[in-house]
Enzyme design. Structure first.
Site, PDB file in Angstrom:
ATOM      1  N   TYR A 294       0.810  -1.219   0.000  1.00 29.62           N
ATOM      2  CA  TYR A 294       0.000   0.000   0.000  1.00 29.62           C
ATOM      3  C   TYR A 294       0.846   1.273   0.000  1.00 29.62           C
ATOM      4  CZ  TYR A 294      -4.204  -2.775   0.649  1.00 29.62           C
ATOM      5  OH  TYR A 294      -5.234  -3.662   0.469  1.00 29.62           O
TER       6      TYR A 294
ATOM      7  N   LYS B 163       4.326 -14.929   4.715  1.00 26.33           N
ATOM      8  CA  LYS B 163       4.872 -15.760   3.637  1.00 26.33           C
ATOM      9  C   LYS B 163       6.379 -15.550   3.592  1.00 26.33           C
ATOM     10  CE  LYS B 163       3.542 -17.855   0.457  1.00 26.33           C
ATOM     11  NZ  LYS B 163       3.557 -19.346   0.248  1.00 26.33           N
TER      12      LYS B 163
ATOM     13  N   ASP C 140      -0.823 -19.272   3.395  1.00 25.58           N
ATOM     14  CA  ASP C 140      -1.608 -20.197   2.564  1.00 25.58           C
ATOM     15  C   ASP C 140      -2.163 -21.334   3.425  1.00 25.58           C
ATOM     16  OD1 ASP C 140       1.041 -20.969   2.892  1.00 25.58           O
ATOM     17  OD2 ASP C 140       1.377 -21.537   0.798  1.00 25.58           O
TER      18      ASP C 140
ATOM     19  N   ASP D 137      -5.985  -7.676   4.677  1.00 33.12           N
ATOM     20  CA  ASP D 137      -7.139  -7.298   3.857  1.00 33.12           C
ATOM     21  C   ASP D 137      -7.873  -8.568   3.406  1.00 33.12           C
ATOM     22  OD1 ASP D 137      -8.812  -5.592   2.330  1.00 33.12           O
ATOM     23  OD2 ASP D 137      -7.570  -5.892   0.551  1.00 33.12           O
TER      24      ASP D 137
ATOM     25  N   ASP E  40     -11.723 -10.202   4.868  1.00 38.37           N
ATOM     26  CA  ASP E  40     -12.909 -10.444   4.029  1.00 38.37           C
ATOM     27  C   ASP E  40     -13.351 -11.898   4.141  1.00 38.37           C
ATOM     28  OD1 ASP E  40     -12.690  -7.804   3.177  1.00 38.37           O
ATOM     29  OD2 ASP E  40     -13.145  -8.281   1.093  1.00 38.37           O
TER      30      ASP E  40
HETATM   31  C1  IPM Z   1     -10.505  -2.129   2.620  1.00 41.63           C
HETATM   32  C2  IPM Z   1     -10.441  -1.883   1.121  1.00 41.63           C
HETATM   33  C3  IPM Z   1      -9.294  -0.990   0.798  1.00 41.63           C
HETATM   34  C4  IPM Z   1      -8.027  -1.747   1.139  1.00 41.63           C
HETATM   35  C5  IPM Z   1      -9.212  -0.430  -0.625  1.00 41.63           C
HETATM   36  C6  IPM Z   1     -10.451   0.297  -1.020  1.00 41.63           C
HETATM   37  C7  IPM Z   1      -8.049   0.505  -0.769  1.00 41.63           C
HETATM   38  O1  IPM Z   1     -10.394  -3.095   0.439  1.00 41.63           O
HETATM   39  O2  IPM Z   1     -10.710  -1.157   3.356  1.00 41.63           O
HETATM   40  O3  IPM Z   1     -10.370  -3.267   3.048  1.00 41.63           O
HETATM   41  O4  IPM Z   1      -7.538  -2.540   0.330  1.00 41.63           O
HETATM   42  O5  IPM Z   1      -7.555  -1.540   2.252  1.00 41.63           O
HETATM   43 MN    MN Z   2     -10.604  -4.841   1.729  1.00 41.90          MN
END
Ligand code: IPM
Ligand code: MN
Ligand code: NAD
Length: 343
Positions: A131, A176, A209, A233, A237
């Site tokens: 990032y 990793k 992994d 990230d 999710d």
């Molecule tokens: C999150 C999103 C962001 C990230 C994007 C929009 C930059 O996926 O807040 O998890 O990757 O951090």
């Molecule tokens: Mn995200």
């Protein structure tokens, strides 16, 4: 009287504004209970950028950094800006410019009998790794640099170790380092240092992994999961799926070293959801639970508990948006939650 807390409100794009509309009355509710707070609404997002050329002006960022205590954020992302420049210059600028190293993404069932009985808290480093947005593209060759620094890694891991120790939960580092020898190698070295300092924490480092496979097989085996920006990230999710999807997952980021007055940003894990934006389909739960995390961060424990309780009660009573199999609109779901708040 205590100085009012100043909160910057940035709804952003797509469903960001829709879910923020359901969070703002929760701020009013906290105010009605005597919490002293000022809010400042900021217009930054895709439409503002397209109309004015401004993403997050430097003067506005400086004001927010020095004169606000926290940010409540919706989401950014708009297909009219395919390179995502405004998202970088607004959201990543806030995370990085405010040095919000720790991104906390809890994952706990929201209603009884809803999925496995898990209790996972993801601690994601929030400012570095890939990032840093440094790289290059040439014909047939592209480079994305990932920068990892020891101070940020140490801050993130210290927060994760402290949380695991306080709650007597196991801690797992995702990495990793078998391939990313430099960056993730540093993560593992700092992790081993801190492990020696915290003999009471059941801590292990796992290749990411293998961790993902184990996380799908038995999420109840995990407690605190620490990871760099990119892996965190992805892992968060995946964890959101156990709660019912992107619409319900909350997050808050903070700067443990408090370099500036503005030291926290609460935002749902989801994005601007262009596929459902403008249709009243967005679930406001992730946004409202992020607001509860902000209350907790501010030390407003009673309000945080009550708001989380109201979300759980509403869901247990069957109030649901379509993503969870219900029929309520975004606004009706927001109302169902607020109706369950104590006065
Ligand atoms: C999150 C999103 C962001 C990230 C994007 C929009 C930059 O996926 O807040 O998890 O990757 O951090
Ligand atoms: Mn995200
Ligand atoms: P997304 O999170 O916006 O959507 C993924 C899926 O989850 C979609 O099917 C969407 O309908 C669903 N979803 C998301 N929020 C929901 C909600 N509140 N209620 C019900 N369902 C919901 O991710 P994406 O589609 O990959 O990205 C869309 C845009 O958002 C992109 O521009 C991306 O960069 C951006 N994004 C921003 C953030 C952020 O601002 N923090 C986070 C993730 C993605």
């Amino acid at each position: 009287m205590a100085k009012p807390v100043r909160i910057a409100i940035i709804p952003g794009d797509g469903v960001g504004g829709e879910v923020m509309s359901e969070a703002l009355p929760c701020l009013d509710w906290a105010r009605s209970r005597g919490r002293s707070m000022e809010t400042i609404s900021l217009p930054y997002g895709a439409s503002h950028y397209l109309a004015t050329g401004e993403t997050l002006p430097e003067a506005a960022f400086a004001q927010l950094r020095d004169r606000c205590d926290a940010v409540l954020f919706g989401a950014v992302g708009d297909s009219r800006i395919p390179d995502g420049r405004h998202a970088e210059e607004i959201l990543l600028r806030l995370r990085q410019g405010l040095e919000l190293t720790v991104n906390y993404r809890p994952c706990r069932p929201l209603m009884p009998g809803h999925g496995p009985d898990l209790d996972i808290e993801v601690f994601r480093e929030n400012t570095e790794g890939p990032y840093c947005l440094q790289g290059s593209t040439e014909p047939g060759r592209a480079v994305d640099l990932a920068i990892h620094t020891e101070p940020a890694i140490r801050r993130l891991l210290q927060a994760a170790f402290q949380r695991a120790a306080t709650r007597s939960r196991p801690l797992t580092l995702a990495h990793k380092a078998n391939v990313l020898k430099h960056g993730h190698g540093l993560w593992v070295r700092v992790f081993e240092d801190l492990r020696r300092e915290h003999p009471g924490v059941a801590a292990r480092a796992m290749h990411a992994d293998a961790l993902l496979c184990a996380l799908v097989q038995d999420p109840t085996a995990f407690g605190v999961i620490a990871a760099d920006n990119y892996l965190g990230d992805l892992i968060s999710d995946l964890c959101a799926a156990y709660l019912g999807g992107m619409g319900v997952a909350p997050s808050i980021s903070w700067a443990p070293h408090r370099p500036f007055r503005c030291s926290a940003l609460a935002e749902p894990v989801h994005g601007s959801a262009p596929d459902i934006a403008g249709k009243e389909l967005a679930n406001p739960v992730g946004m409202i639970l992020s607001t509860a995390l902000l209350f907790r961060h501010l030390g407003w424990k009673a309000e945080a508990d009550a708001l989380e309780g109201a979300v759980k009660d509403a869901l247990s009573d069957g109030a649901k948006t379509p993503d969870l199999g219900g029929t309520l609109t975004t606004a009706a779901m927001g109302r169902a939650i607020r109706d369950r708040l104590p006065s």
